[in-house]
Design a protein around this motif. Structure first.
Motif, mmCIF file in Angstrom:
data_model
loop_
_atom_site.group_PDB
_atom_site.id
_atom_site.type_symbol
_atom_site.label_atom_id
_atom_site.label_comp_id
_atom_site.label_asym_id
_atom_site.label_seq_id
_atom_site.Cartn_x
_atom_site.Cartn_y
_atom_site.Cartn_z
ATOM 1 N N ALA A 20 -0.469 7.899 -9.382
ATOM 2 C CA ALA A 20 -0.910 8.024 -8.448
ATOM 3 C C ALA A 20 -0.849 6.700 -7.826
ATOM 4 C CB ALA A 20 -1.963 8.685 -9.033
ATOM 5 N N LEU A 21 -1.440 5.526 -9.230
ATOM 6 C CA LEU A 21 -1.328 4.260 -7.714
ATOM 7 C C LEU A 21 0.009 4.603 -7.062
ATOM 8 C CD1 LEU A 21 -2.983 2.298 -10.703
ATOM 9 C CD2 LEU A 21 -4.251 3.402 -7.776
ATOM 10 N N GLU A 22 1.065 4.391 -7.144
ATOM 11 C CA GLU A 22 2.651 4.309 -6.969
ATOM 12 C C GLU A 22 2.668 5.504 -5.751
ATOM 13 O OE1 GLU A 22 5.078 2.500 -6.995
ATOM 14 O OE2 GLU A 22 3.321 1.087 -8.753
ATOM 15 N N VAL A 23 1.886 6.482 -5.744
ATOM 16 C CA VAL A 23 2.280 7.785 -5.066
ATOM 17 C C VAL A 23 1.085 6.749 -3.761
ATOM 18 C CG1 VAL A 23 1.570 9.951 -4.560
ATOM 19 C CG2 VAL A 23 2.922 9.562 -6.383
ATOM 20 N N PHE A 24 -0.236 6.330 -4.022
ATOM 21 C CA PHE A 24 -0.910 6.133 -2.712
ATOM 22 C C PHE A 24 0.087 5.166 -2.248
ATOM 23 C CE2 PHE A 24 -3.365 2.385 -1.888
ATOM 24 C CZ PHE A 24 -4.055 3.320 -0.622
ATOM 25 N N LYS A 25 0.755 4.034 -2.557
ATOM 26 C CA LYS A 25 1.305 3.347 -1.979
ATOM 27 C C LYS A 25 2.066 2.964 -0.931
ATOM 28 C CE LYS A 25 1.148 -0.511 -5.163
ATOM 29 N NZ LYS A 25 1.491 -1.080 -6.601
ATOM 30 N N PHE A 26 3.295 4.796 -1.552
ATOM 31 C CA PHE A 26 4.219 5.117 -1.209
ATOM 32 C C PHE A 26 3.536 5.762 0.304
ATOM 33 C CE2 PHE A 26 6.810 8.799 -0.340
ATOM 34 C CZ PHE A 26 7.793 8.695 0.317
ATOM 35 N N GLN A 27 2.401 6.770 0.027
ATOM 36 C CA GLN A 27 2.296 7.505 0.831
ATOM 37 C C GLN A 27 1.204 6.394 2.367
ATOM 38 O OE1 GLN A 27 -0.231 10.390 -0.248
ATOM 39 N NE2 GLN A 27 1.979 11.653 -1.105
ATOM 40 N N ASN A 31 3.342 7.670 5.338
ATOM 41 C CA ASN A 31 2.474 8.994 6.093
ATOM 42 C C ASN A 31 1.132 8.257 7.203
ATOM 43 O OD1 ASN A 31 0.420 10.476 6.430
ATOM 44 N ND2 ASN A 31 1.420 12.053 4.670
ATOM 45 N N LYS A 32 1.955 8.558 7.951
ATOM 46 C CA LYS A 32 1.374 7.806 9.248
ATOM 47 C C LYS A 32 -0.398 7.895 9.415
ATOM 48 C CE LYS A 32 5.057 7.738 12.301
ATOM 49 N NZ LYS A 32 6.101 8.039 13.729
ATOM 50 N N VAL A 33 -0.871 9.546 9.587
ATOM 51 C CA VAL A 33 -1.917 9.581 9.607
ATOM 52 C C VAL A 33 -2.584 8.972 8.527
ATOM 53 C CG1 VAL A 33 -3.220 12.401 9.431
ATOM 54 C CG2 VAL A 33 -1.433 12.019 10.697
ATOM 55 N N TYR A 34 -2.039 9.522 7.279
ATOM 56 C CA TYR A 34 -2.730 8.574 5.963
ATOM 57 C C TYR A 34 -3.280 7.229 6.119
ATOM 58 C CZ TYR A 34 -3.829 8.116 1.418
ATOM 59 O OH TYR A 34 -4.954 8.183 -0.139
ATOM 60 N N PHE A 62 -5.203 18.714 8.196
ATOM 61 C CA PHE A 62 -3.770 19.452 7.949
ATOM 62 C C PHE A 62 -3.680 20.336 9.578
ATOM 63 C CE2 PHE A 62 -3.802 17.399 3.703
ATOM 64 C CZ PHE A 62 -2.547 18.137 3.606
ATOM 65 N N LYS A 63 -4.868 20.980 9.788
ATOM 66 C CA LYS A 63 -4.633 21.140 11.190
ATOM 67 C C LYS A 63 -4.985 20.693 12.747
ATOM 68 C CE LYS A 63 -9.310 24.269 9.253
ATOM 69 N NZ LYS A 63 -9.903 24.899 9.347
ATOM 70 N N SER A 64 -5.593 19.505 12.915
ATOM 71 C CA SER A 64 -4.556 19.037 13.403
ATOM 72 C C SER A 64 -3.827 17.959 13.588
ATOM 73 C CB SER A 64 -6.114 18.046 14.269
ATOM 74 O OG SER A 64 -6.493 16.768 13.163
ATOM 75 N N ARG A 65 -2.969 17.059 12.878
ATOM 76 C CA ARG A 65 -1.480 16.203 12.448
ATOM 77 C C ARG A 65 -0.876 17.214 11.652
ATOM 78 N NH1 ARG A 65 -6.015 14.857 15.020
ATOM 79 N NH2 ARG A 65 -6.614 11.967 15.547
ATOM 80 N N GLU A 66 0.095 16.072 11.951
ATOM 81 C CA GLU A 66 1.213 16.291 10.835
ATOM 82 C C GLU A 66 1.263 15.593 9.939
ATOM 83 O OE1 GLU A 66 5.018 16.461 13.073
ATOM 84 O OE2 GLU A 66 4.676 18.382 14.201
ATOM 85 N N VAL A 67 0.739 16.263 8.686
ATOM 86 C CA VAL A 67 -0.158 14.916 7.517
ATOM 87 C C VAL A 67 1.934 15.398 6.550
ATOM 88 C CG1 VAL A 67 -0.977 14.669 5.435
ATOM 89 C CG2 VAL A 67 -2.073 15.760 7.452
ATOM 90 N N VAL A 68 2.589 14.070 6.585
ATOM 91 C CA VAL A 68 3.781 14.268 5.967
ATOM 92 C C VAL A 68 4.285 12.721 5.925
ATOM 93 C CG1 VAL A 68 5.450 16.298 7.112
ATOM 94 C CG2 VAL A 68 5.240 13.950 8.100
#
Length: 326
Positions: A20-27, A31-34, A62-68
Motif C-alpha cells: 500500500a505504501l509503495e502504491v501510494f508513492k507511485f500514485q 496521478n495529477k489529481v491525487y 471521479f465525477k469531475s476529474r480524470e483519476v488515472v
C-alpha cells in the motif's frame, strides 16, 4: 514497480502495508489529481510512514476529474448510474485484466470454483444502461461458469422461478445475484424453498421502490426464498474490488482490499475499530487510478477487519471535505 502478482498474493497485514505504501508513492508521482489533493494537505511520501497517514481522495473526484495513474491508453470506462441530468462517476480503466483478476480471485477466495456454480443474474436496472462494472463482472462469471443454464434475466420472472426449481431438483449449486427491488418482485410472485442456491443482493431500490432497512429486506428475502442467510456484495464504479457478506450484513474484504473509517467531524482522522464513521477504502487493484478513496458511505469496522455499512452521508453531513471545491 508493483505487479499484479504482488497485489493478488498478499499473505499478511505487513505485506499489505508495504505494498500500500509503495502504491501510494507511485500514485503520488503519477496521478495529477491525487498529487494536487495531497499537496493541498501537505502530505508527501516523506510524511507517510503507515497506512493511516495516507490521504484518501474524496470519491466525488471521479465525477469531475480524470483519476488515472497510468499513461497507458484507456481500455474501458465504467460509469455509475445516476438520475437524469446528474453527473455520474467515471472510472477510467487502463488495464481491464486487473479488474478481471480481482473479481475472479475474490470469487474463488470466498466461494470456490466458479465452474461449480450456475450463475443467474437478475439485474434489470443495470442491464438497461451502458458502462456498468457489475454487469461486466457478472457477464464474465456467467461465461466462466461454463454452465448452459447460467444467464441474465430481465423481466421474465416466471422463467427464472422455473429455472431455480429445476436446478434445485438437480441439487445444482447456484448463485442468484440480483438488485434488491427485482428480488422483492420475484418473491412477491413466487414462494421458493432453496437449499442449493446462494441469494446475493447488490443493494439499491434504484427509485423503483421505497428504500427499506437491510434487516427488513433480508427478512423478506429469507422467507420468500426459503433460505437462512442473504449474501451481499459491496462494490462501486470507482473500485476494481468487491467485499462480500455471507449474512447479517457483515462484510469481509479480499486480502488486497481494506476498510478504515474516518471521523465524521474531522475527515483526516482515521478511527479505531468499533466506531461509526465515514468509510475509507484501500483497493490495491486500483493501482492505475486511485487506491485510497473516501466514500460517502457510513459504517463501522470490527477488530477482525470485518465491517458493516450503516447508511450514507447526505450532502449536509460531509464535513472536512471542503478541499473538494479546489
Amino acid at each position: 514497480m508493483i505487479s499484479k502478482d504482488d497485489i493478488f498474493n498478499i499473505k499478511s497485514d505487513a505485506e499489505f502495508e508495504t505494498i500500500a505504501l509503495e502504491v501510494f508513492k507511485f500514485q503520488f508521482q503519477n496521478n495529477k489529481v491525487y498529487r494536487s489533493f495531497c499537496d493541498l494537505l501537505y502530505k508527501h511520501p516523506a510524511d507517510v510512514k503507515k497506512i493511516t497517514d495516507i490521504p484518501f481522495l474524496p470519491i466525488e473526484f471521479f465525477k469531475s476529474r480524470e483519476v488515472v495513474s497510468s499513461s497507458e491508453p484507456i481500455e474501458k470506462t465504467f460509469s455509475s448510474s445516476g438520475t437524469t441530468g446528474s453527473i455520474t462517476s467515471k472510472h477510467l480503466v487502463t488495464d481491464i485484466k486487473l479488474y478481471e483478476e480481482s473479481y475472479l480471485n475474490a470469487f474463488k477466495h470466498f466461494y470456490g470454483n466458479i465452474e461449480d456454480y450456475v450463475v443467474l443474474a437478475l439485474l434489470p436496472s443495470y442491464l438497461e444502461r451502458d458502462g456498468s462494472s457489475l454487469i461486466y463482472m457478472v457477464n464474465d462469471l456467467i461465461e466462466k461458469s461454463k454452465q448452459p443454464e447460467s444467464g441474465f434475466y430481465l423481466n421474465n420472472l416466471e422463467e427464472l422461478a422455473e429455472t431455480l426449481k429445476t436446478l434445485e431438483a438437480k441439487k445444482q449449486k447456484t448463485l442468484l445475484i440480483g438488485v434488491s427491488f427485482a428480488l422483492l418482485d420475484l418473491v412477491e410472485q413466487y414462494q421458493l424453498n432453496l437449499k442449493h442456491t446462494t441469494i446475493m443482493e447488490t443493494g439499491g431500490m434504484k427509485g423503483r421502490r421505497k428504500e427499506i432497512i437491510r434487516q427488513e429486506l433480508h427478512q423478506i428475502l429469507q422467507t420468500g426464498f426459503g433460505v437462512s442467510e442473504i449474501h451481499s456484495e459491496y462494490g462501486m464504479t470507482e473500485l476494481l474490488s468487491q467485499a462480500y457478506s455471507k449474512g447479517n450484513g457483515v462484510f469481509e474484504c479480499p486480502p488486497w482490499m481494506k476498510i478504515l473509517t474516518r471521523d465524521t467531524e474531522d475527515a483526516l482522522t482515521i478511527q479505531t475499530p468499533n466506531k461509526t464513521g465515514g468509510i475509507n477504502v484501500i483497493d490495491l487493484a486500483n493501482k492505475n487510478s486511485c487506491s485510497f478513496i473516501a466514500t460517502q458511505d457510513l459504517g463501522k469496522t470490527f477488530d477482525n477487519e470485518q465491517f458493516e455499512i450503516i447508511g450514507r452521508f447526505d450532502n449536509s453531513d460531509i464535513r472536512g471535505c471542503n478541499l473538494m471545491a479546489l
